[in-house]
Design a protein around this motif. Structure first.
Motif, PDB file in Angstrom:
ATOM      1  N   SER A 108       0.823  -1.221   0.000  1.00 35.32           N
ATOM      2  CA  SER A 108       0.000   0.000   0.000  1.00 35.32           C
ATOM      3  C   SER A 108       0.851   1.262   0.000  1.00 35.32           C
ATOM      4  O   SER A 108       0.417   2.303  -0.498  1.00 35.32           O
ATOM      5  N   GLY A 109       2.062   1.189   0.564  1.00 38.34           N
ATOM      6  CA  GLY A 109       2.929   2.363   0.601  1.00 38.34           C
ATOM      7  C   GLY A 109       4.057   2.325  -0.415  1.00 38.34           C
ATOM      8  O   GLY A 109       5.009   3.118  -0.316  1.00 38.34           O
ATOM      9  N   LEU A 110       3.970   1.437  -1.400  1.00 34.33           N
ATOM     10  CA  LEU A 110       5.066   1.262  -2.352  1.00 34.33           C
ATOM     11  C   LEU A 110       5.228   2.473  -3.264  1.00 34.33           C
ATOM     12  O   LEU A 110       4.276   2.939  -3.888  1.00 34.33           O
ATOM     13  N   ASN A 111       6.466   2.964  -3.337  1.00 37.27           N
ATOM     14  CA  ASN A 111       6.832   4.014  -4.301  1.00 37.27           C
ATOM     15  C   ASN A 111       7.613   3.320  -5.411  1.00 37.27           C
ATOM     16  O   ASN A 111       8.821   3.108  -5.305  1.00 37.27           O
ATOM     17  N   ARG A 112       6.923   2.925  -6.470  1.00 37.09           N
ATOM     18  CA  ARG A 112       7.564   2.134  -7.522  1.00 37.09           C
ATOM     19  C   ARG A 112       8.748   2.833  -8.172  1.00 37.09           C
ATOM     20  O   ARG A 112       9.816   2.225  -8.327  1.00 37.09           O
ATOM     21  N   PRO A 113       8.625   4.102  -8.563  1.00 40.31           N
ATOM     22  CA  PRO A 113       9.783   4.750  -9.195  1.00 40.31           C
ATOM     23  C   PRO A 113      11.010   4.800  -8.297  1.00 40.31           C
ATOM     24  O   PRO A 113      12.138   4.625  -8.763  1.00 40.31           O
ATOM     25  N   ALA A 114      10.799   5.037  -6.991  1.00 39.71           N
ATOM     26  CA  ALA A 114      11.939   5.149  -6.072  1.00 39.71           C
ATOM     27  C   ALA A 114      12.660   3.818  -5.891  1.00 39.71           C
ATOM     28  O   ALA A 114      13.873   3.785  -5.662  1.00 39.71           O
ATOM     29  N   LEU A 115      11.931   2.713  -5.990  1.00 34.29           N
ATOM     30  CA  LEU A 115      12.513   1.390  -5.746  1.00 34.29           C
ATOM     31  C   LEU A 115      12.907   0.670  -7.039  1.00 34.29           C
ATOM     32  O   LEU A 115      13.529  -0.389  -6.995  1.00 34.29           O
ATOM     33  N   ARG A 116      12.582   1.262  -8.193  1.00 35.04           N
ATOM     34  CA  ARG A 116      12.734   0.535  -9.462  1.00 35.04           C
ATOM     35  C   ARG A 116      14.151   0.036  -9.706  1.00 35.04           C
ATOM     36  O   ARG A 116      14.367  -1.144  -9.996  1.00 35.04           O
ATOM     37  N   ASP A 117      15.144   0.897  -9.617  1.00 35.34           N
ATOM     38  CA  ASP A 117      16.515   0.480  -9.943  1.00 35.34           C
ATOM     39  C   ASP A 117      17.000  -0.637  -9.025  1.00 35.34           C
ATOM     40  O   ASP A 117      17.576  -1.639  -9.486  1.00 35.34           O
ATOM     41  N   ALA A 118      16.762  -0.486  -7.731  1.00 35.58           N
ATOM     42  CA  ALA A 118      17.196  -1.515  -6.775  1.00 35.58           C
ATOM     43  C   ALA A 118      16.470  -2.828  -7.031  1.00 35.58           C
ATOM     44  O   ALA A 118      17.066  -3.918  -6.932  1.00 35.58           O
ATOM     45  N   ALA A 119      15.182  -2.753  -7.365  1.00 33.28           N
ATOM     46  CA  ALA A 119      14.403  -3.969  -7.615  1.00 33.28           C
ATOM     47  C   ALA A 119      14.908  -4.676  -8.867  1.00 33.28           C
ATOM     48  O   ALA A 119      15.009  -5.908  -8.909  1.00 33.28           O
ATOM     49  N   ARG A 120      15.228  -3.911  -9.905  1.00 35.40           N
ATOM     50  CA  ARG A 120      15.723  -4.541 -11.136  1.00 35.40           C
ATOM     51  C   ARG A 120      17.086  -5.192 -10.903  1.00 35.40           C
ATOM     52  O   ARG A 120      17.346  -6.295 -11.398  1.00 35.40           O
ATOM     53  N   GLN A 121      17.928  -4.543 -10.162  1.00 32.66           N
ATOM     54  CA  GLN A 121      19.220  -5.145  -9.846  1.00 32.66           C
ATOM     55  C   GLN A 121      19.048  -6.422  -9.041  1.00 32.66           C
ATOM     56  O   GLN A 121      19.790  -7.391  -9.228  1.00 32.66           O
ATOM     57  N   ARG A 122      18.050  -6.440  -8.166  1.00 27.66           N
ATOM     58  CA  ARG A 122      17.777  -7.611  -7.330  1.00 27.66           C
ATOM     59  C   ARG A 122      17.496  -8.850  -8.181  1.00 27.66           C
ATOM     60  O   ARG A 122      17.896  -9.967  -7.834  1.00 27.66           O
ATOM     61  N   PHE A 123      16.808  -8.660  -9.309  1.00 28.65           N
ATOM     62  CA  PHE A 123      16.431  -9.787 -10.159  1.00 28.65           C
ATOM     63  C   PHE A 123      17.355  -9.971 -11.369  1.00 28.65           C
ATOM     64  O   PHE A 123      17.106 -10.853 -12.203  1.00 28.65           O
ATOM     65  N   GLY A 124      18.396  -9.155 -11.476  1.00 27.49           N
ATOM     66  CA  GLY A 124      19.307  -9.295 -12.608  1.00 27.49           C
ATOM     67  C   GLY A 124      18.770  -8.726 -13.905  1.00 27.49           C
ATOM     68  O   GLY A 124      19.108  -9.202 -14.993  1.00 27.49           O
ATOM     69  N   LEU A 125      17.955  -7.681 -13.807  1.00 32.04           N
ATOM     70  CA  LEU A 125      17.383  -7.028 -14.983  1.00 32.04           C
ATOM     71  C   LEU A 125      18.144  -5.750 -15.299  1.00 32.04           C
ATOM     72  O   LEU A 125      18.786  -5.162 -14.442  1.00 32.04           O
ATOM     73  N   ARG A 126      18.057  -5.312 -16.546  1.00 33.68           N
ATOM     74  CA  ARG A 126      18.635  -4.024 -16.938  1.00 33.68           C
ATOM     75  C   ARG A 126      17.873  -2.886 -16.259  1.00 33.68           C
ATOM     76  O   ARG A 126      16.670  -2.976 -16.024  1.00 33.68           O
TER      77      ARG A 126
END
Length: 365
Positions: A163-181
């Motif tokens: 409910s409190g997720l800020n997708r743009p703020a977490l995007r880069d870290a999340a992509r790195q977490r899964f091995g995505l560009r």
């Protein structure tokens, strides 16, 4: 407070999310969950840190058989067991989320004159909640238009990480977490906690077309499914399960998924547009769950029978490669979300308890 949301994850998750919301508002609240040994209760409830009391299962058979004849006796045993729990914990209120477990809790509470709060997550209410809506004025639904007496639409209680997720703020870290560009569109694929064979086959079959269009894929297959996708670029990442879905939502620009009530609520709350593939069972219930966000322009709807690699290539890829359209769909999906549903429902539960006790909750410390 006693919560009855047992058996399936679709009932247990919102029940636990509500419990968390009540605790945030009233840390002294004593909360007990009812469950059975037949479902996911013994796994999911203790993991959230709440006491679990087991009652005998009393499911309602769908066919005329011997099990149907035994249902009244089983329901009586479940009601007696649920009532014993209510007495032992000195319950002030019972909050139910549907299903046969909630039926026993509703009847036990009604027999003791305890307040009942009902929450219906699905667009088509089940038997238990239809009955309970006649026993109480405290009835809440995930969306408007659900056919329950005197119901108020509030959404579905969600985890704060969603409910409190800020997708743009977490995007880069999340992509790195899964091995995505870090750059380029990402398609999130999920068939729910157990996966979906139709979705897995269609998207893996479209892997060459997705790669050719420059689309990255984060594919959650489900623990019982495996797919073979050759290594290549851009990345096509395959994982069986993701514990913390907010990372997957943050990494993605678009989702392809089933349309269970929790999935629809979470995607709308975080503003992630999706192509919904309703489970072709349960009388079309999942299609009804997705229709509000699709009607608002925040998603697409494709039947299970029509989903194949060709549909992904001709219909989905043009959307995935159009940043402007994705941004517009994201805004429309977000407009249908209700990220504060947990707090709204928790405040109502606490007010109901205060009224029963004759306390002015606003004036109390």
């Amino acid at each position: 407070m006693v919560v009855a949301g047992g058996h399936s994850a679709g009932h247990i998750e919102p029940a636990m999310n509500l419990a968390d919301a009540v605790r945030r508002l009233e840390p002294a609240a004593e909360i007990t969950a009812l469950g059975t040994v037949r479902g996911l209760d013994t796994t999911l409830v203790p993991a959230r840190g709440y006491p679990l009391e087991l009652v005998p299962p009393a499911p309602l058979p769908r066919a005329l058989n011997g099990a149907l004849l035994r249902t009244p006796g089983r329901l009586r045993d479940a009601v007696l067991a649920a009532g014993a729990v209510l007495d032992r914990v000195r319950a002030d209120v019972v909050v139910g989320f549907g299903g046969y477990l909630a039926m026993a809790a509703y009847l036990a509470a009604h027999g003791r004159g305890l307040p009942i709060v009902v929450h219906e997550a699905n667009a088509r209410p089940g038997v238990a909640n239809r009955l309970a809506a006649r026993l109480t004025a405290h009835v809440f639904t995930a969306a408007p238009g659900v056919r329950l007496a005197h119901a108020t639409a509030v959404g579905i209680p969600l985890r704060p990480s969603i409910s409190g997720l800020n997708r743009p703020a977490l995007r880069d870290a999340a992509r790195q977490r899964f091995g995505l560009r870090l750059g380029g569109p990402v398609l999130l694929v999920t068939g729910g906690s157990q996966g979906a064979g139709t979705i897995n086959a269609a998207v893996s079959g479209a892997a060459p077309a997705l790669r050719g269009a420059g689309v990255q894929v984060l594919h959650i297959t489900g623990p019982r499914h495996t797919i073979e996708v050759p290594d290549g670029d851009p990345p096509y990442v395959v994982v069986p399960y993701v514990d913390e879905m907010h990372h997957a939502y943050a990494a993605a620009d678009f989702a392809l998924c089933r349309s269970g009530a929790m999935t629809c609520a979470e995607l709308a709350a975080v503003g992630l547009p999706a192509a919904y593939v309703p489970l072709p069972l349960r009388g079309g219930e999942q299609r009804l769950n997705a229709e509000p966000v699709v009607a608002a322009g925040g998603g697409l709807l494709v039947s299970d029978a029509d989903l194949d690699p060709a549909w992904i290539e001709t219909t989905l890829i043009p959307v995935l490669t159009d940043p402007g359209r994705i941004a517009a769909m994201s805004a429309r999906a977000s407009a249908t979300g209700t990220p504060d549903a947990g707090e709204v429902l928790a405040r109502h539960v606490l007010t109901t308890v205060a009224e029963r006790r004759g306390v002015n909750r606003e004036a109390a410390p």
